[in-house]
Motif scaffolding. Structure first.
Motif, PDB file in Angstrom:
ATOM      1  N   SER A   1       0.832  -1.207   0.000  1.00 45.08           N
ATOM      2  CA  SER A   1       0.000   0.000   0.000  1.00 45.08           C
ATOM      3  C   SER A   1       0.869   1.261   0.000  1.00 45.08           C
ATOM      4  CB  SER A   1      -0.923  -0.009   1.232  1.00 45.08           C
ATOM      5  OG  SER A   1      -1.711   1.159   1.262  1.00 45.08           O
ATOM      6  N   ILE A   2       1.954   1.216   0.760  1.00 45.28           N
ATOM      7  CA  ILE A   2       2.876   2.365   0.774  1.00 45.28           C
ATOM      8  C   ILE A   2       3.454   2.591  -0.620  1.00 45.28           C
ATOM      9  CG2 ILE A   2       5.107   3.180   1.637  1.00 45.28           C
ATOM     10  CD1 ILE A   2       4.467   1.810   4.302  1.00 45.28           C
ATOM     11  N   LEU A   3       3.886   1.517  -1.264  1.00 45.27           N
ATOM     12  CA  LEU A   3       4.456   1.647  -2.615  1.00 45.27           C
ATOM     13  C   LEU A   3       3.408   2.186  -3.584  1.00 45.27           C
ATOM     14  CD1 LEU A   3       6.763   1.227  -4.634  1.00 45.27           C
ATOM     15  CD2 LEU A   3       6.001  -1.147  -4.901  1.00 45.27           C
ATOM     16  N   ARG A   4       2.176   1.686  -3.476  1.00 46.06           N
ATOM     17  CA  ARG A   4       1.116   2.162  -4.366  1.00 46.06           C
ATOM     18  C   ARG A   4       0.894   3.662  -4.197  1.00 46.06           C
ATOM     19  NH1 ARG A   4      -3.899   3.659  -5.145  1.00 46.06           N
ATOM     20  NH2 ARG A   4      -4.247   3.969  -2.919  1.00 46.06           N
ATOM     21  N   LYS A   5       0.891   4.130  -2.959  1.00 47.25           N
ATOM     22  CA  LYS A   5       0.711   5.566  -2.714  1.00 47.25           C
ATOM     23  C   LYS A   5       1.866   6.374  -3.311  1.00 47.25           C
ATOM     24  CE  LYS A   5      -1.911   5.081   1.635  1.00 47.25           C
ATOM     25  NZ  LYS A   5      -3.187   5.646   1.237  1.00 47.25           N
ATOM     26  N   MET A   6       3.082   5.837  -3.205  1.00 48.10           N
ATOM     27  CA  MET A   6       4.240   6.555  -3.758  1.00 48.10           C
ATOM     28  C   MET A   6       4.134   6.666  -5.281  1.00 48.10           C
ATOM     29  SD  MET A   6       7.266   4.835  -1.454  1.00 48.10           S
ATOM     30  CE  MET A   6       8.619   5.726  -2.203  1.00 48.10           C
ATOM     31  N   VAL A   7       3.793   5.562  -5.925  1.00 48.16           N
ATOM     32  CA  VAL A   7       3.675   5.570  -7.388  1.00 48.16           C
ATOM     33  C   VAL A   7       2.531   6.484  -7.823  1.00 48.16           C
ATOM     34  CG1 VAL A   7       3.251   4.161  -9.435  1.00 48.16           C
ATOM     35  CG2 VAL A   7       4.681   3.267  -7.586  1.00 48.16           C
ATOM     36  N   LEU A   8       1.439   6.439  -7.076  1.00 50.80           N
ATOM     37  CA  LEU A   8       0.296   7.304  -7.386  1.00 50.80           C
ATOM     38  C   LEU A   8       0.706   8.781  -7.314  1.00 50.80           C
ATOM     39  CD1 LEU A   8      -2.779   7.513  -7.943  1.00 50.80           C
ATOM     40  CD2 LEU A   8      -3.115   7.598  -5.466  1.00 50.80           C
ATOM     41  N   ALA A   9       1.421   9.147  -6.253  1.00 49.37           N
ATOM     42  CA  ALA A   9       1.866  10.535  -6.104  1.00 49.37           C
ATOM     43  C   ALA A   9       2.820  10.931  -7.229  1.00 49.37           C
ATOM     44  CB  ALA A   9       2.537  10.724  -4.743  1.00 49.37           C
ATOM     45  N   ARG A  10       3.708  10.013  -7.619  1.00 51.13           N
ATOM     46  CA  ARG A  10       4.651  10.304  -8.704  1.00 51.13           C
ATOM     47  C   ARG A  10       3.927  10.501 -10.039  1.00 51.13           C
ATOM     48  NH1 ARG A  10      10.052   8.933  -9.613  1.00 51.13           N
ATOM     49  NH2 ARG A  10      10.258   9.501  -7.391  1.00 51.13           N
TER      50      ARG A  10
END
Length: 339
Positions: free
Chosen positions: A27-36
């Motif tokens: 979930s953390i990785l998904r949020k990072m990619v989403l923000a990018r």
């Protein structure tokens, strides 16, 4: 002075021992990619398609802070963002189409199209209470909100994000001091990207570190690796626990580097090229995705699918935002004076 606790960079051997569930790491990785991907699309809409006007400050390179912190907070916690707040909004699950609509000045935006980029990270349904354009102004507001949370006995904390330039403002000293005196559940997060507009931290901050300045108020203080979301997550979890025990406010300095200039218009030619290259090698998404794949938290295919899904979400949100009309001039009066 309170001791300063350093939450270091997560090593591969440490990751499993921390006991963080795989689903949370993903979930953390998904949020990072989403923000990018959100910011990359904003850059395209602004510079290539001219669909966004006005001031705009990108969060590129700082995704680990917003994503790691967001996963450590609950839905009841309050967040006060800054003008560089798109990352705070999307990692807090604000509706993507409404944030895009705000950037484009459309009526379905988070501020009805009247705030623009610097106020887009406002969505009270997700406890995103404010995105301020005035440097450091959310710090004393967090102290006041923390006092309200304390007096009402709510199970929540108030988190204020700001940059390294804000710690030189009077509002920083007033806000942190009041929060410490009142012992309110507020967490101050300095996203130290090392430049206050074009001014390097070393030329603008007199103390040995920003964390040292905060610790002088005798509050628990943490230094996290701002390019490692697990480091930020651990610091935020610890800080939240301290606040909820009634032991007063905390401070987190998350050290990172913004990939672009201060604003979308800024080419950042003032930064040494070797410094830019060094930090490009510390891309938080590249490092964290490699860590999770290497440790078999997710496969390369799962990661590819995650990115494809996010790209589709972004495109659908932009399409919906573009379909929203511009606000009518006649609606302005009703927003200034009561009907």
């Amino acid at each position: 002075m309170n001791d300063i606790v350093t939450v270091g960079t997560t090593t591969p051997t440490e990751l499993k021992g921390l006991g963080i569930p795989d689903e949370k790491l993903k979930s953390i990785l998904r949020k990072m990619v989403l923000a990018r991907r959100f910011e990359e699309k904003v850059e395209e809409l602004y510079l290539k398609m001219a669909l966004i006007t006005g001031p705009c400050h990108l969060y590129l390179g700082m995704e680990a802070i917003a994503a790691g912190a967001a996963e450590a907070l609950t839905v009841d916690d309050y967040v006060l963002a800054t003008y560089r707040g798109h990352g705070h909004a999307v990692t807090r699950d604000a509706p993507l189409d409404k944030v895009f609509a705000e950037l484009m000045g459309r009526v379905d935006g988070t501020c009805k199209g009247l705030g623009g980029s610097m106020h887009a990270a406002t969505w009270t349904e997700k406890k995103l209470m404010l995105a301020t354009a005035i440097v450091g102004s959310n710090i004393p507001i967090a102290a006041g909100m923390g006092l309200a949370v304390k007096k009402k006995g709510l199970d929540a904390v108030v988190v204020a994000y700001f940059g390294d330039g804000a710690v030189n403002s009077g509002s920083f000293n007033e806000g942190v001091n009041l929060a410490a005196v009142w012992k309110v559940p507020a967490i101050f997060v300095c996203e130290n990207n090392q430049y206050a507009m074009s001014l390097p931290e070393a030329r603008g901050v007199a103390s040995k570190s920003i964390a040292e300045r905060a610790a002088a108020y005798d509050i628990p203080t943490f230094v996290a690796d701002g390019n490692d979301p697990v480091s930020v997550y651990r610091a935020m979890k610890e800080a939240r626990g301290i606040c909820r025990r009634g032991d007063g406010p905390c401070f987190i300095e998350a050290r990172t580097y913004r990939m672009k200039g201060h604003g979308i218009y800024d080419k950042a030619d003032y930064r040494p090229s070797d410094e830019v290259r060094e930090w490009a090698g510390k891309d938080p998404i590249a490092m964290f995705s490699k860590l999770l794949v290497d440790q078999k938290v997710l496969s390369e295919k799962e990661y590819g699918d995650m990115r494809s899904t996010i790209d589709n979400e972004i495109e659908a949100a932009v399409k919906k935002a573009r379909a929203s009309p511009y606000p009518e001039f006649s609606t302005l009066q009703g927003m200034v004076y009561p009907e």
